[in-house]
Design an enzyme around this catalytic site. Sequence first.
Site, PDB file in Angstrom:
ATOM      1  N   ARG A  21       9.265   0.965  -5.916  1.00 32.80           N
ATOM      2  CA  ARG A  21       9.744   0.406  -4.664  1.00 32.80           C
ATOM      3  C   ARG A  21       9.950  -1.084  -4.813  1.00 32.80           C
ATOM      4  O   ARG A  21       9.056  -1.812  -5.236  1.00 32.80           O
ATOM      5  CB  ARG A  21       8.741   0.691  -3.551  1.00 32.80           C
ATOM      6  N   THR A  25      12.892  -5.422  -0.499  1.00 35.48           N
ATOM      7  CA  THR A  25      13.653  -4.560   0.408  1.00 35.48           C
ATOM      8  C   THR A  25      12.891  -3.317   0.828  1.00 35.48           C
ATOM      9  O   THR A  25      13.282  -2.646   1.779  1.00 35.48           O
ATOM     10  CB  THR A  25      14.967  -4.107  -0.265  1.00 35.48           C
ATOM     11  N   ASP A 120      -1.729   1.144  -2.419  1.00 34.19           N
ATOM     12  CA  ASP A 120      -0.511   1.429  -3.176  1.00 34.19           C
ATOM     13  C   ASP A 120      -0.840   2.353  -4.348  1.00 34.19           C
ATOM     14  O   ASP A 120      -1.679   2.019  -5.188  1.00 34.19           O
ATOM     15  CB  ASP A 120       0.099   0.116  -3.674  1.00 34.19           C
ATOM     16  N   ASP A 123      -0.250   0.760  -7.855  1.00 35.12           N
ATOM     17  CA  ASP A 123      -1.272  -0.248  -8.156  1.00 35.12           C
ATOM     18  C   ASP A 123      -2.609   0.423  -8.456  1.00 35.12           C
ATOM     19  O   ASP A 123      -3.320   0.021  -9.368  1.00 35.12           O
ATOM     20  CB  ASP A 123      -1.439  -1.216  -6.969  1.00 35.12           C
TER      21      ASP A 123
END
Length: 130
Positions: A21, A25, A120, A123
């Site tokens: 991602r 944006t 996330d 992550d």
Amino acid sequence: MVSGITALVPTAKIGHIGLYRDETTHEPQEYYCKLPDPISERLIVVTDPMLATGSSMELAYEALRTKGHPAHIHVASIIASKQAIEYLQRKMPDDITTIWVAAVDDELDDHSYIVPGLGDAGDLSYGEKE
């Protein structure tokens, strides 16, 4: 999630659609796609640990369509936002057979992360943030 699926279905053919991602944006970007052939004869289970907006799953669906038209697509996720589920039902009502989700959270924050969510997935998987 793939190891769990292959434990259940050891004969499964595994494909990979790599997405990330864009931090600015919040839109998904594809960086890799390797799928079994022919895709049109397969029952597809697309796994994604977290469905926040649903746009990554839509991009994964478009990648599948470049290889043919799968007869059945099932989506398996650990956690999803209500927005993502509604988005997928609206965008692909006839193409997704089933959406399996362990938990549904109510909203997304300003960064399009699920709230309260789990953090996330990328992550967490690669130890980039705690």
